[in-house]
Design a protein around this motif. Structure first.
Motif, PDB file in Angstrom:
ATOM      1  N   GLN A   1       0.706  -1.563  -0.309  1.00 62.06           N
ATOM      2  CA  GLN A   1      -0.070  -0.146   0.167  1.00 62.06           C
ATOM      3  C   GLN A   1       0.798   0.887   0.327  1.00 62.06           C
ATOM      4  O   GLN A   1       2.122   0.889   0.779  1.00 62.06           O
ATOM      5  CB  GLN A   1      -0.662  -0.075   0.840  1.00 62.06           C
ATOM      6  CG  GLN A   1      -1.433  -1.443   0.896  1.00 62.06           C
ATOM      7  CD  GLN A   1      -2.573  -0.842   2.482  1.00 62.06           C
ATOM      8  OE1 GLN A   1      -2.303  -1.148   3.306  1.00 62.06           O
ATOM      9  NE2 GLN A   1      -3.830  -1.368   2.739  1.00 62.06           N
ATOM     10  N   ILE A   2       0.079   2.304  -0.335  1.00 60.54           N
ATOM     11  CA  ILE A   2       0.860   3.691  -0.896  1.00 60.54           C
ATOM     12  C   ILE A   2       1.636   4.123   0.258  1.00 60.54           C
ATOM     13  O   ILE A   2       3.506   4.648   0.344  1.00 60.54           O
ATOM     14  CB  ILE A   2       0.517   4.557  -1.415  1.00 60.54           C
ATOM     15  CG1 ILE A   2      -0.395   3.567  -2.232  1.00 60.54           C
ATOM     16  CG2 ILE A   2       1.478   5.666  -1.640  1.00 60.54           C
ATOM     17  CD1 ILE A   2       0.032   3.775  -4.126  1.00 60.54           C
ATOM     18  N   LYS A   3       0.927   4.078   1.290  1.00 62.47           N
ATOM     19  CA  LYS A   3       1.488   4.543   2.667  1.00 62.47           C
ATOM     20  C   LYS A   3       1.760   3.884   3.674  1.00 62.47           C
ATOM     21  O   LYS A   3       3.342   4.426   4.362  1.00 62.47           O
ATOM     22  CB  LYS A   3      -0.368   4.680   3.956  1.00 62.47           C
ATOM     23  CG  LYS A   3       0.716   5.534   4.791  1.00 62.47           C
ATOM     24  CD  LYS A   3      -0.383   5.848   6.009  1.00 62.47           C
ATOM     25  CE  LYS A   3      -0.304   5.540   7.308  1.00 62.47           C
ATOM     26  NZ  LYS A   3      -1.573   5.282   7.810  1.00 62.47           N
ATOM     27  N   VAL A   4       2.281   2.360   3.477  1.00 60.23           N
ATOM     28  CA  VAL A   4       3.231   1.272   4.298  1.00 60.23           C
ATOM     29  C   VAL A   4       4.120   1.406   2.971  1.00 60.23           C
ATOM     30  O   VAL A   4       6.025   1.406   3.893  1.00 60.23           O
ATOM     31  CB  VAL A   4       2.438  -0.132   3.927  1.00 60.23           C
ATOM     32  CG1 VAL A   4       3.960  -1.362   4.351  1.00 60.23           C
ATOM     33  CG2 VAL A   4       0.937  -0.298   4.659  1.00 60.23           C
TER      34      VAL A   4
ATOM     35  N   MET B   1      -0.686  12.018   4.272  1.00 57.88           N
ATOM     36  CA  MET B   1      -1.405  10.754   4.429  1.00 57.88           C
ATOM     37  C   MET B   1      -1.913  10.184   5.718  1.00 57.88           C
ATOM     38  O   MET B   1      -2.927  10.045   6.272  1.00 57.88           O
ATOM     39  CB  MET B   1      -0.555   9.780   3.880  1.00 57.88           C
ATOM     40  CG  MET B   1      -0.563   9.793   2.338  1.00 57.88           C
ATOM     41  SD  MET B   1       0.574   8.364   1.682  1.00 57.88           S
ATOM     42  CE  MET B   1      -1.113   7.754   1.144  1.00 57.88           C
TER      43      MET B   1
ATOM     44  N   GLU C   1      -8.572   2.563   0.638  1.00 55.97           N
ATOM     45  CA  GLU C   1      -7.634   2.568   1.303  1.00 55.97           C
ATOM     46  C   GLU C   1      -6.896   1.061   1.063  1.00 55.97           C
ATOM     47  O   GLU C   1      -5.998   1.096   0.863  1.00 55.97           O
ATOM     48  CB  GLU C   1      -8.947   1.695   2.664  1.00 55.97           C
ATOM     49  CG  GLU C   1      -8.200   1.235   3.713  1.00 55.97           C
ATOM     50  CD  GLU C   1      -9.148   0.431   4.562  1.00 55.97           C
ATOM     51  OE1 GLU C   1     -10.234   1.300   4.773  1.00 55.97           O
ATOM     52  OE2 GLU C   1      -9.265   0.046   6.017  1.00 55.97           O
TER      53      GLU C   1
ATOM     54  N   LEU D   1      -4.476   3.028  -0.983  1.00 62.87           N
ATOM     55  CA  LEU D   1      -3.367   3.642  -0.242  1.00 62.87           C
ATOM     56  C   LEU D   1      -3.110   3.542   0.959  1.00 62.87           C
ATOM     57  O   LEU D   1      -1.999   4.456   1.395  1.00 62.87           O
ATOM     58  CB  LEU D   1      -4.536   5.271  -0.276  1.00 62.87           C
ATOM     59  CG  LEU D   1      -4.423   5.916  -2.165  1.00 62.87           C
ATOM     60  CD1 LEU D   1      -5.655   6.685  -1.946  1.00 62.87           C
ATOM     61  CD2 LEU D   1      -3.298   6.115  -3.061  1.00 62.87           C
ATOM     62  N   GLY D   2      -4.239   2.849   1.085  1.00 69.63           N
ATOM     63  CA  GLY D   2      -3.050   2.635   3.076  1.00 69.63           C
ATOM     64  C   GLY D   2      -4.331   3.489   4.315  1.00 69.63           C
ATOM     65  O   GLY D   2      -3.566   4.039   5.234  1.00 69.63           O
ATOM     66  N   ILE D   3      -4.906   4.220   3.486  1.00 71.13           N
ATOM     67  CA  ILE D   3      -5.217   5.028   4.522  1.00 71.13           C
ATOM     68  C   ILE D   3      -7.064   4.528   5.408  1.00 71.13           C
ATOM     69  O   ILE D   3      -7.654   4.267   4.011  1.00 71.13           O
ATOM     70  CB  ILE D   3      -5.326   6.678   3.504  1.00 71.13           C
ATOM     71  CG1 ILE D   3      -4.454   7.431   3.517  1.00 71.13           C
ATOM     72  CG2 ILE D   3      -6.336   7.748   4.599  1.00 71.13           C
ATOM     73  CD1 ILE D   3      -4.120   7.864   2.160  1.00 71.13           C
TER      74      ILE D   3
END
Lengths: 210, 173
Positions: free
Chosen positions: A105-108, A207, B138, B141-143
């Motif tokens: 995932q982008i944030k991870v 984020m 989600e 993006l992990g949000i």
């Protein structure tokens, strides 16, 4: 204009057949090298390794076979340094490999990239401290092995230069060298990676904010 | 390296999904050359990650993750990009603006507005325009979904303002 009404426009705008790449063109891309910064760092690391081997191997031979066999200690020291460098290379390469993964995932992914990059740079700075230390050690070995110069100087033990004075001078040089190398490296790291780290932090913060 | 069979399979998949990849490139790169470079980079990253794809998520979800990760985290093509909208002027040139302007002024407004968003906002808007659910967003993006809804509301407002400015030309320096 409402974002929802833009959906139709978006679909129209991005369906441009002129951009289509053929299967052959896609296949060609697969043969190319990645230009991602991390991929470049990996390639640079490999060049660094080749450079280190090319530098240390002749130096080892020079000290090992020269000086009528009196200076084998520096030769072994160089081999130890090369060994440490190989560990350093392996560790850095592993860290870079973990940064190359792009399917999370982008944030991870961003968090992992920031963490790994900071770890990588800390490791780099620590490893570079070895340069003045090993240089001084090499100098000390030479000092004990080679005959003192005909004209006494500050670096050698003599009636005019007591032991504490000589030791203090050598340690002083080590200290200055270490500090200089450390700050030069910090400046270099900041210059090369500073903007990237700031940007990663900013993206993660964005984020996370709600 | 992957087998020839999987290579052919992969090329077909990229061929089918390339319009989506171009959308990502158009969002994150200003010039045609940069877009082409980013497209190549995404394809290389997809190819490297392809052996690890086990179908646990949808293929498109996996594709978006890699494409957006490559576009956002590499950051190399973004130095000349406008950032958060504010008092700064509108960009003189935006992706294929000439083409779109001739075709539809609204497209120009849309791209002008999107170009003023941050990298994260661009990703969000793109997924929204692609009709992805908040759950899918989600996953990519992990949000958290709730956080995404809040962000989307803010972005919608921002886009509304920006498209209005673009329509009346008030954003120009």
């Amino acid at each position: 204009m409402e974002l929802d009404t833009l959906k139709y426009i978006w679909k129209q705008a991005t369906e441009n057949p002129a951009r289509q790449q053929s299967n052959e063109q896609i296949l060609e891309i697969l043969k190319k090298k990645s230009m991602r910064p991390v991929a470049k760092m990996k390639r640079n690391l490999l060049y660094e390794l080749i450079f280190a081997v090319l530098l240390y191997a002749p130096l080892f031979a020079y000290y090992f076979f020269g000086f009528e066999g009196k200076l084998t200690e520096p030769a072994w020291l160089l081999i130890i340094i090369l060994g440490i460098f190989l560990v350093y290379y392996y560790r850095k390469n592993k860290l870079l490999d973990s940064m190359l993964v792009a399917d999370s995932q982008i944030k991870v992914q961003l968090e992992m990239q920031l963490l790994t990059l900071e770890k990588y740079l800390r490791f780099y700075l620590m490893a570079r401290i070895l340069i003045p230390v090993s240089t001084l050690f090499l100098g000390a070995v030479m000092y004990w092995k080679l005959p003192p110069p005909a004209k006494p100087n500050l670096f050698y033990l003599s009636p005019e230069n007591p032991l504490w004075q000589v030791v203090l001078l050598w340690l002083g040089i080590l200290g200055v060298l270490t500090v200089l190398v450390y700050f030069a490296d910090r400046w270099y790291v900041h210059r090369v990676y500073g903007r990237h780290i700031r940007k990663l932090r900013q993206l993660i913060a964005e984020m996370n904010e709600s | 390296m992957q087998s020839i069979v999987s290579q052919d399979e992969f090329v077909k998949l990229v061929y089918q999904h390339q319009s989506m990849l171009y959308k990502v490139c158009s969002l994150y790169c200003a010039s045609a050359q940069d877009r082409q470079d980013l497209f190549q980079e995404i394809v290389i990253q997809l190819w490297k990650s392809y052996p690890k794809f086990r179908g646990e998520s949808k293929f498109s979800t996996w594709l978006y993750r890699i494409a957006l990760n490559t576009a956002i985290s590499d950051l190399r093509k973004q130095k000349n990009q406008p950032t958060v909208p504010g008092s700064e002027s509108f960009p003189e040139e935006i992706p294929e603006v000439q083409y779109y302007r001739e075709k539809d002024e609204q497209i120009h407004q849309l791209y002008t507005a999107i170009n003023h968003l941050t990298e994260v906002e661009k990703a969000l808007v793109m997924l929204y325009l692609e009709d992805k659910t908040y759950h899918e967003m989600e996953e990519i993006l992990g949000i958290h979904e709730n956080n995404l809804r809040v962000k989307m509301n803010r972005i919608k407002e921002k886009i509304r303002k920006l498209t209005k400015e673009a329509a009346y030309g008030t954003g120009h320096a």
